[in-house]
Design a protein around this motif. Structure first.
Motif, mmCIF file in Angstrom:
data_model
loop_
_atom_site.group_PDB
_atom_site.id
_atom_site.type_symbol
_atom_site.label_atom_id
_atom_site.label_comp_id
_atom_site.label_asym_id
_atom_site.label_seq_id
_atom_site.Cartn_x
_atom_site.Cartn_y
_atom_site.Cartn_z
ATOM 1 N N HIS A 191 -3.128 -7.369 -0.192
ATOM 2 C CA HIS A 191 -2.161 -6.878 0.798
ATOM 3 C C HIS A 191 -1.359 -8.002 1.478
ATOM 4 C CE1 HIS A 191 -3.547 -2.758 0.496
ATOM 5 N NE2 HIS A 191 -4.796 -3.160 0.650
ATOM 6 N N ILE A 250 -10.983 -2.542 6.106
ATOM 7 C CA ILE A 250 -10.764 -1.872 4.813
ATOM 8 C C ILE A 250 -12.040 -1.895 3.984
ATOM 9 C CG2 ILE A 250 -9.558 -2.104 2.604
ATOM 10 C CD1 ILE A 250 -7.103 -3.038 4.198
ATOM 11 N N TYR A 282 -10.568 1.986 3.904
ATOM 12 C CA TYR A 282 -9.277 2.392 4.476
ATOM 13 C C TYR A 282 -9.449 3.552 5.472
ATOM 14 C CZ TYR A 282 -7.038 -0.472 0.883
ATOM 15 O OH TYR A 282 -6.645 -1.525 0.091
ATOM 16 N N ASN A 342 -3.607 4.928 2.229
ATOM 17 C CA ASN A 342 -3.896 3.515 2.499
ATOM 18 C C ASN A 342 -2.801 2.901 3.371
ATOM 19 O OD1 ASN A 342 -6.080 3.920 0.884
ATOM 20 N ND2 ASN A 342 -5.384 2.623 -0.806
ATOM 21 N N ARG A 343 -1.552 3.213 3.081
ATOM 22 C CA ARG A 343 -0.451 2.702 3.893
ATOM 23 C C ARG A 343 -0.503 3.295 5.300
ATOM 24 N NH1 ARG A 343 4.978 0.615 3.015
ATOM 25 N NH2 ARG A 343 6.256 1.104 4.857
ATOM 26 N N ALA A 368 0.845 -1.193 0.000
ATOM 27 C CA ALA A 368 0.000 0.000 0.000
ATOM 28 C C ALA A 368 0.879 1.242 0.000
ATOM 29 C CB ALA A 368 -0.918 0.004 1.222
ATOM 30 N N PHE A 400 -3.108 4.181 6.922
ATOM 31 C CA PHE A 400 -4.150 3.481 7.664
ATOM 32 C C PHE A 400 -3.647 2.121 8.145
ATOM 33 C CE2 PHE A 400 -7.644 0.378 7.640
ATOM 34 C CZ PHE A 400 -8.436 0.919 8.637
ATOM 35 N N LEU A 401 -2.959 1.385 7.275
ATOM 36 C CA LEU A 401 -2.434 0.077 7.664
ATOM 37 C C LEU A 401 -1.431 0.197 8.803
ATOM 38 C CD1 LEU A 401 -1.942 -1.838 4.283
ATOM 39 C CD2 LEU A 401 -3.690 -2.202 6.034
#
Length: 294
Positions: free
Chosen positions: A250, A142, A147, A112-113, A108, A115-116
């Motif tokens: 992912h 997600i 996200y 998005n990254r 990501a 959020f991860l």
């Protein structure tokens, strides 16, 4: 002189109480004593009853408090035990875990990254504590929140579209747009103070329901989602396929291997036990979680 002597030395005889007066007064005294004894006995009896009721009520409260304390202690001890089993992994295991997490994050970029990076630690914590695979937690978050970009997630930290039914006593997001069985509508949803409590609320929701007990401690997120859908989690026929696509996108399956760390430790034996099969339920009557509108 005689008259003076009589006046000087004459004394009237004392008045005496008659027999009837004596009997009347004695009866009054005995009645008074009897009333006093009866009043004392009645007051003592009522006081004893009141004290007994207070004692029994307090004892029931003490028993309930002790039971709650024992449950909390047992829950806390199990959580600590699992975390200890997880944290006592070898340095090599920790290094492999770091590589797996990096591999997931590399899938990501941008928001998005970001959020991860925030959600991954919470998902792993819930996986270790509750037995819900992190791959399932992240994939569902997600899918449900985009996200973390949905209005429900941004404003109320509800990343799983969990509705606020009558039994919910916490904060609520009222009149939020949603889709039920393909129909656009509005509903009330649970509200949380931050991302961590939002993820915790998801785990608590599944545990409190009882419907999804057969899904806990499964060895893969895909299997976990399959089991909760079978139990009536969501009537969306495409839900499982969408979750699986997110997992593949992912590499979330890499996180399932965390379950195997410390698998031989006595605290982690639950991971080795196959979760029981659960019967399918009518999705029309199930308390389902729907994807919410952004």
């Amino acid at each position: 002189m005689p008259l003076l002597a009589m006046k000087r030395f004459y004394k009237e005889p004392p008045k005496r109480i008659g027999l009837w007066t004596t009997l009347f007064m004695s009866n009054v005294c005995w009645i008074g004593i009897a009333c006093a004894l009866w009043s004392t006995t009645w007051a003592s009896t009522q006081l004893g009853k009141t004290i007994t009721q207070i004692y029994l009520k307090e004892r029931a409260q003490w028993t309930q408090i002790d039971a709650q304390k024992n449950q909390e202690l047992e829950k806390r001890n199990m959580e600590i035990a699992r975390l200890i089993a997880f944290q006592t992994s070898s340095p090599g295991d920790v290094l492999q875990l770091g590589k797996k997490i990096a591999k997931v994050l590399d899938t990501a970029s941008g928001q998005n990254r970001a959020f991860l990076e925030k959600a991954l630690p919470e998902a792993i914590h819930i996986q270790v504590q509750y037995g819900i695979p992190a791959s399932a937690i992240l994939s569902q978050a997600i899918y449900e929140s985009g996200y973390g970009n949905s209005s429900l997630a941004k404003q109320y930290n509800n990343f799983f579209g969990i509705k606020a039914f009558d039994n919910w006593q916490g904060a609520k997001a009222q009149g939020m747009p949603t889709v039920d069985s393909g129909v656009k509508t509005t509903a009330n949803f649970r509200a949380y103070k931050d991302l961590g409590t939002g993820f915790q609320g998801y785990a608590d929701y599944l545990r409190e329901s009882g419907r999804y007990d057969g899904a806990f401690y499964t060895k893969s997120g895909e299997e976990f989602v399959r089991r909760i859908l079978k139990a009536g989690y969501c009537p969306d026929s495409n839900y499982g396929d969408n979750i699986k696509a997110i997992m593949n996108r992912h590499n979330f399956q890499e996180l399932d291997s965390i379950i195997q760390q410390g698998a031989n430790a006595p605290y982690q034996m639950a991971w080795n036990n196959k979760a029981p099969e659960i019967p399918a339920q009518d999705t029309k009557t199930a308390a389902t979680v729907q994807p919410t509108a952004n």
